[in-house]
Design a protein around this motif. Structure first.
Motif, PDB file in Angstrom:
ATOM      1  N   LYS A  94     -16.945  53.987  41.131  1.00  0.00           N
ATOM      2  CA  LYS A  94     -18.335  54.077  42.120  1.00  0.00           C
ATOM      3  C   LYS A  94     -19.435  53.286  41.109  1.00  0.00           C
ATOM      4  CE  LYS A  94     -16.261  56.774  45.072  1.00  0.00           C
ATOM      5  NZ  LYS A  94     -15.112  56.110  45.476  1.00  0.00           N
ATOM      6  N   VAL A 109     -18.253  54.452  37.534  1.00  0.00           N
ATOM      7  CA  VAL A 109     -17.560  55.701  37.199  1.00  0.00           C
ATOM      8  C   VAL A 109     -16.191  55.267  37.701  1.00  0.00           C
ATOM      9  CG1 VAL A 109     -17.385  57.914  37.870  1.00  0.00           C
ATOM     10  CG2 VAL A 109     -19.647  57.263  37.677  1.00  0.00           C
ATOM     11  N   ARG A 111     -12.676  56.879  38.295  1.00  0.00           N
ATOM     12  CA  ARG A 111     -11.880  58.186  38.639  1.00  0.00           C
ATOM     13  C   ARG A 111     -10.550  58.189  38.212  1.00  0.00           C
ATOM     14  NH1 ARG A 111     -14.698  60.118  44.496  1.00  0.00           N
ATOM     15  NH2 ARG A 111     -16.534  60.855  43.633  1.00  0.00           N
ATOM     16  N   LEU A 436     -11.463  65.659  43.113  1.00  0.00           N
ATOM     17  CA  LEU A 436     -12.310  65.567  42.074  1.00  0.00           C
ATOM     18  C   LEU A 436     -12.302  66.776  40.995  1.00  0.00           C
ATOM     19  CD1 LEU A 436     -15.722  64.818  43.733  1.00  0.00           C
ATOM     20  CD2 LEU A 436     -14.135  63.283  42.154  1.00  0.00           C
ATOM     21  N   THR A 439      -9.864  65.252  38.510  1.00  0.00           N
ATOM     22  CA  THR A 439     -10.201  63.913  38.221  1.00  0.00           C
ATOM     23  C   THR A 439     -11.163  63.858  37.084  1.00  0.00           C
ATOM     24  OG1 THR A 439      -9.603  63.043  40.561  1.00  0.00           O
ATOM     25  CG2 THR A 439     -11.384  61.754  39.185  1.00  0.00           C
ATOM     26  N   GLU A 441     -14.404  61.963  35.686  1.00  0.00           N
ATOM     27  CA  GLU A 441     -15.323  60.849  36.267  1.00  0.00           C
ATOM     28  C   GLU A 441     -15.760  60.132  34.783  1.00  0.00           C
ATOM     29  OE1 GLU A 441     -17.638  62.851  39.645  1.00  0.00           O
ATOM     30  OE2 GLU A 441     -17.058  60.942  40.431  1.00  0.00           O
TER      31      GLU A 441
END
Ligand code: NAD
Length: 473
Positions: A94, A109, A111, A436, A439, A441
């Motif tokens: 991202k 970012v 992931r 997420l 994950t 970040e």
């Protein structure tokens, strides 16, 4: 501790070491491999519908096949398909804007999978509560150790066999055992520990994980209230609540636990719900679509709750049923309780059975105050035809999730987060929220060989003074 438990605990430690070194050697599963992992889980489900439904039925004494097919197996398949469909987008780095003062460069970012994760599952949906977090972890590219519940041994053994047939042991593995194994499991140095179960054990899990600074997701329980307002049709609410309370015989974490209705409407609502459930399950004992209570302990606990309320002056309403046959089938018939004492277990402990106490309220504010005086529930339901009134209830309360004119079904919306708040847990999963959860970040700033920030290094001079002056404005 038994020899079997001690052996299992040693095996767990060695499995964790194996998975950790496998992750280190191969930590970035690309999107195609992850989709392939999810396909394997989908195929595991599709090829074993009967075996899974039969194992759950065996564990419960009777589990409605329709519930196992939809809420356990189809749920997992659809969740995995949804994850596959969106995975590329979720995994993509991202890009983030870079302030002028930090340019030139690129901020983004990444992931990344957190690593090896532990999943502890409860008995009430013994397949889905293990496989739905597994979908999220596979989507995130993690390796997984799963500990299902000892209270559903046939399902846990089947899960162990099926996972071993479809996944390498250093990728996904199942370890079985009771509280002693669970306790040792929660002390392992996972990169994330995902727990679903009671608030009481959740507290122990949080303490054990804190020792190693292992981050946790806690999917806990509690008493989820429903509020019926004076403008909503009683029949429609009764149909919805009767269904939600009897699904899996009320052994659902987001089942409506108690119902609040305007003062004076208690009996009308109670009788309507009884009519509805009598139509849905004409004879609870012999109806295979009405699930049994999972164990003698829980059956006795639920009956003791009813008897305590009765001896405290409460009125108990049940459809006509064959008492001896229900007992033999370990089924508690759908039960409505009126005038339960405030300090009775039915009003103070999570019920987790097909029993619904109804409480009258004098005003909507009094109802929301009653809820807010208690620990935050996992779900809250409001039945109202007035949108402003609905917002008033939502504004005045806190809960993990909420349903307006519906119950339970909110958890099947793939893009909504599913999780608690406060005493009902923390963290969430399903869809991207699950991805997420497993994950990390990772923030990255990339520059070329030269970057203006080097001008700010000592010895400090005019450039530093000018930049500091500007930044302080
Ligand atoms: P439980 O807490 O007794 O057990 C859950 C799991 O924890 C089992 O695998 C068990 O072996 C393990 N365990 C037990 N003692 C342990 C210990 N000391 N250390 C580590 N692990 C231990 O819960 P349960 O009775 O199986 O499930 C019912 C509860 O779960 C209800 O409160 C329900 O509301 C809640 N629940 C919540 C959700 C949710 O999504 N929030 C979903 C389903 C159930």
């Amino acid at each position: 501790m038994s020899d079997a438990d001690a052996k299992q605990i040693e095996r767990m430690k060695s499995l964790l070491a194996t998975q950790k070194s496998a992750f280190r050697a191969d930590s970035h599963r690309d999107v195609n491999r992850r989709k392939d992992d999810l396909d394997r889980l989908i195929s595991l489900c599709q090829k074993n519908v009967d075996a899974i439904a039969d194992a759950i039925c065996h564990d419960f004494g009777n589990r409605a096949r329709q519930e196992s097919v939809i809420a356990e197996i189809a749920f997992t398949i659809q969740d995995a398909k949804h994850t596959k469909k969106h995975l590329s987008k979720w995994m993509a780095p991202k890009r983030k804007p870079l302030p002028m003062t930090l340019q030139p460069g690129k901020a983004y970012v990444r992931r990344e999978p957190v690593g090896v994760v532990g999943i502890i599952a409860p008995w009430n949906y013994p397949f889905q509560m293990a496989t739905a977090p597994l979908v999220a972890a596979l989507g995130a590219g993690c390796r997984v150790m799963l500990k299902p519940s000892e209270h559903t041994p046939a399902t846990s053994e089947l899960l162990k066999t099926l996972i071993a047939e479809h996944f390498e042991e250093d990728h996904v593995t199942v370890v079985t055992g009771g509280p002693a194994v669970g306790e040792a499991f929660s002390k392992l140095k996972f990169d994330h520990l995902f727990y679903t179960g009671s608030t009481q054990v959740g507290r122990l899990i949080a303490l054990a994980a804190a020792e190693n600074l292992v981050p946790t997701t806690l999917e806990l329980g509690g008493k989820s209230p429903a509020i019926l307002t004076d403008n909503y049709p009683v029949r429609a609410a009764a149909k919805s609540l009767g269904w939600g309370k009897c699904y899996n015989a009320g052994q659902t974490c987001v089942a409506p636990d108690y119902l609040m209705v305007p003062n004076g409407k208690e009996r009308e609502v109670a009788e309507e719900i009884i009519r509805v459930v009598q139509h849905q399950h004409p004879e609870a004992a012999s109806d295979d679509a009405f699930t049994a209570i999972v164990s003698d302990r829980h059956y006795e606990r639920l009956n003791a709750m009813i008897e305590e309320a009765r001896s405290g002056g409460a009125e108990i309403l049940q459809p006509d049923h064959d008492v001896e046959a229900a007992k033999a089938a370990r089924k508690v018939p759908p039960t409505i309780i009126l005038n339960a004492p405030d300090d009775s277990k039915i009003l103070t402990e999570e019920i987790f059975g097909p029993i619904l106490p109804i409480i009258g309220y004098t005003s909507l504010d009094a109802a929301t105050n009653y809820i807010s005086d208690r620990p935050h529930p996992l779900a809250l339901y409001v039945y109202s035809s007035d949108k402003q009134q609905t917002q008033r209830v939502l504004n005045a309360t806190q809960s993990g999730g909420a349903g307006v004119n519906i119950n339970i079904v909110h958890l099947s919306v793939p893009d909504l987060p599913f999780g608690g708040v406060g005493a009902s847990g923390h963290g969430a999963y399903h869809g991207e929220y699950g991805f997420l959860t497993f994950t990390h970040e990772r923030a990255v700033l990339e520059t070329g060989k030269w970057h203006p920030s080097s001008l700010l290094a000592p010895p400090y001079g005019k450039v530093y003074e000018a930049v500091a002056k500007k930044q302080l404005k």
